[in-house]
Structure formats: structure tokens, C-alpha cells
Design an enzyme around this catalytic site. Structure first.
Site, mmCIF file in Angstrom:
data_model
loop_
_atom_site.group_PDB
_atom_site.id
_atom_site.type_symbol
_atom_site.label_atom_id
_atom_site.label_comp_id
_atom_site.label_asym_id
_atom_site.label_seq_id
_atom_site.Cartn_x
_atom_site.Cartn_y
_atom_site.Cartn_z
ATOM 1 N N HIS A 167 0.856 -1.192 0.000
ATOM 2 C CA HIS A 167 0.000 0.000 0.000
ATOM 3 C C HIS A 167 0.889 1.238 0.000
ATOM 4 C CE1 HIS A 167 -3.247 2.665 0.349
ATOM 5 N NE2 HIS A 167 -3.962 2.075 1.293
ATOM 6 N N TYR A 183 -0.544 7.276 3.285
ATOM 7 C CA TYR A 183 0.011 6.430 4.332
ATOM 8 C C TYR A 183 1.545 6.409 4.222
ATOM 9 C CZ TYR A 183 -4.829 5.026 5.090
ATOM 10 O OH TYR A 183 -6.174 5.035 5.367
ATOM 11 N N HIS A 235 -2.620 7.002 -0.903
ATOM 12 C CA HIS A 235 -3.624 7.580 -0.006
ATOM 13 C C HIS A 235 -3.064 8.276 1.229
ATOM 14 C CE1 HIS A 235 -6.540 4.342 -1.758
ATOM 15 N NE2 HIS A 235 -6.101 5.191 -2.670
#
Length: 367
Positions: free
Chosen positions: A166, A171, A169
Site C-alpha cells: 500500500h 500512508y 492515499h
């Protein structure tokens, strides 16, 4: 339009996918203490039985301080691995394919944990003028990279079919990309995006070493941040290539290109209002496989949907037209699969009248 193009097989680094539909990773927070249990295994099993080509799990926290900011988000280490082994068994029992999404939230707070003293990030900053937790030392950076690689190796050992990092977004990985949150000097910072991408590139190299050459590795990326929806890391194709090329070279097999609305062109000044989207440009520039995502099959976009706005089933014609042009290779479906595990089969069989509305109340249960 015929949905046949969505059900063409696809190969990703040797992994044979039965169709072009992926399940988008969506945080569900149904794993108290970080442990996925029978209800989580059943949730993913149903999507495999419902015809999803590749399930990408919700974000799972790696073994590193501050990786999770929600006590009900699943871990991907320790006791949680036994739970994930049961998830894999359940999905494979339906002839499905599954990849865990490996995650570290960085400095981003959460409503369940608004002031996380264990949070860590490149500079202790999660948005302009907002601090949370600590800036990482070089040793912390190295340990975080090792934690992702260790988790990827565990994913392969448990029988997962691929792995996703990931990097979107706002993070941790994205906080290294973003100049607002990465204010470091030295090896892990820099004025230019390719310099700030070194953290992700080194992580991809470590993950590739852990899983070997024949295991698919995906990285999810976004231009936007939940801290700043309008932000663009790479406002031109040249800058986009400078960002993505080192990640491709480091071991990424596919880019999962997150945008809020899949039909929006990435560079409309170049190819117009119907031009390539983020995933389309990533594929064109790098030659790598790409996954598109963003409000697929629903009338409203997902940020508003998570905030309370309901959505109804919407036409897939625009998506199908792009896929028939091979603009991107796979499409990830999010909220439509939260409410309906059989979405893929219904689309395949033209049972559009049976598709389900999405409401925020849907987040309260695992269907």
C-alpha cells in the site's frame, strides 16, 4: 455493451487470472486485536465463489511500531498469520486467488486513535502544519523495509498468490513520496520525487528478494492524498515516468493506480477529456501491467460513499470501452463488492437488475 471483455483471462508474472476483475482492498475493521477470524475468512470466500478474479485483501499491518492506527485492523504477523492461513484455505477452496495488501499508516491518525504516540513517518508530519508521532531514524527506515519484506515472505509461505504494497492515499510509503510529509535530508529525502521514491524502491527490492522472481508483486499508488484530494505528485507524463520507472526496475510487476473516478483522464491537456486515466498512462509509460479503480459500477465516488452518501448501480459501458482498448489490464471493484459478493457473476450473466445499492450502513456488517 457486452461485458465479455471483463472476463478475458490474464497472466501476471505467471499467475493465471480467470478474468479482469479484482476486489479492491477496503478496510473493514472486523479483526479485533488484529486477528482475522472465521467471519473474515467467510467474507473473502464468498467473493471467490462469486467470481472475482483476484482478491486483494483489506490493508494488513506489518510488524512495525505504529503500523496500524485501528485496533480492529488485521495484522500480518504473529498469531494473525494462522488466521490468514484459514482465509487462504477458504478462498482456494473456491478456486479463487488472493493477495494480502501490506500496510503501514505512518503518521496518519484515526478516529479510534487520534493521538498515536507510537506513530512514525519520514518527518513526523501527516499533512501541512499537522504533526503526529515521531520522525523515523535511518535504523527505523531499514527496519520498516525489512518488516514489509518479512510479511511478503510470509504471504508466499502461507500460500497467497501475490502480494500488494500500500503506497497510496497518504500512508507511510506515500508520506515518503510527498514533499509535504517528507522533509528529510539525506538518503530518504530530497527535492525531487525520484529521490523521495527511494524508500519504496528499496522496499520493492527487499520484497522481491523475499518472494523470488516468479511471485507477483503489486504496488498501489495514488496522486491524491486523503489529506489533500487535489494533490498531484506527478503533474506531467515525464514526472510520472520518473516516479514509476525506478519502482518498475526495483521489482513491481503491476501498478494499482488509485483514483476516485476511473473515467477521469490523467492528463486531459494532452489527450483530451476522454484520454487515458492514471492506470492507462502508467501502462503506456512503463509497459507494466496496471489495475484501474475508482467508483466502478456505482453512481457516487467512494470518498463521499465512506462519508455517508449512498450510491446506486451505474452503467459499465465507459469501463468496458476502455478495457476493450486495453488501456489497462485489470479493474478493481470496491463498494459494489462490499454489498454483493456475487457482483462479478451478475455482471457476467447480465443480471444487472439484481445489483445492489451501496449505503454507509453496509460497512456495519460483513455480508
Amino acid at each position: 455493451m457486452s461485458t465479455e471483455t471483463l472476463f478475458r483471462p490474464f497472466h501476471l508474472n505467471g499467475l493465471a487470472l480467470p478474468n479482469r476483475i479484482a476486489m479492491a482492498p477496503m478496510t473493514r475493521s472486523f479483526s479485533p486485536g488484529g486477528i482475522p477470524r472465521e467471519n473474515v475468512a467467510e467474507y473473502y470466500r464468498k467473493r471467490a465463489a462469486g467470481g472475482v478474479g483476484l482478491i486483494i485483501t483489506e490493508g494488513t499491518a506489518v510488524e512495525r511500531t505504529g503500523a496500524a492506527n485501528d485496533p480492529n485492523v488485521p495484522h500480518f504477523f504473529g498469531e494473525a498469520l494462522d488466521g490468514w492461513a484459514e482465509v487462504v484455505k477458504a478462498v482456494h477452496g473456491e478456486q479463487g486467488l488472493i493477495a494480502p495488501q501490506l500496510w503501514h499508516v505512518g503518521a496518519l491518525p484515526n478516529r479510534r486513535n487520534p493521538k498515536n504516540e507510537t506513530a512514525e513517518s519520514p518527518s513526523g508530519v501527516y499533512m501541512a502544519g499537522k504533526n503526529n508521532g515521531n520522525a523515523m531514524s535511518d535504523e527505523d527506515v531499514a527496519d520498516a523495509i525489512a518488516a514489509f519484506a518479512r510479511a511478503a515472505g510470509d504471504a508466499k509461505r502461507l500460500g497467497f498468490d501475490a502480494v500488494e504494497l500500500h503506497g497510496a492515499h497518504g500512508y507511510l510509503i506515500d508520506q515518503f513520496f510527498w514533499d509535504v510529509t517528507n522533509q528529510r535530508d539525506g538518503a530518504w529525502g530530497g527535492a525531487a520525487l525520484p529521490e523521495r521514491a527511494r524508500f519504496a524502491a528499496e522496499m520493492l527490492k527487499a520484497v522481491r528478494a523475499a518472494v523470488g522472481p516468479d511471485f507477483p508483486v503489486i504496488i498501489r499508488l495514488s496522486q491524491w492524498k486523503q489529506q489533500d484530494f487535489g494533490y498531484r505528485l506527478a503533474p506531467t507524463p515525464d514526472e510520472l515516468l520518473a516516479w514509476l520507472a525506478p519502482l518498475a526496475d526495483a521489482g513491481a510487476d503491476a501498478f494499482h493506480c488509485s483514483q476516485r473516478r476511473f473515467w477521469e483522464p490523467e492528463f486531459p491537456d494532452i489527450d483530451g477529456a476522454e484520454g487515458l486515466n492514471f492506470a492507462g498512462w502508467a501502462k503506456k509509460l512503463t509497459g507494466k501491467a496496471t489495475i484501474s479503480v475508482g467508483s466502478v459500477g456505482l453512481t457516487g465516488e467512494f470518498v463521499a460513499g465512506m462519508g455517508g452518501e449512498s450510491s446506486q448501480p451505474a452503467s459499465l459501458d465507459g469501463l468496458i470501452a476502455r478495457m476493450e482498448r486495453d488501456e489497462f489490464d485489470l479493474v478493481a471493484v470496491g463498494r459494489a463488492l462490499i454489498v454483493d459478493p456475487d457482483w462479478a457473476h451478475k455482471v457476467r450473466d447480465n443480471r444487472f437488475g439484481e445489483l445492489t445499492d451501496y449505503t454507509t450502513a453496509s460497512l456495519g456488517t460483513l455480508v
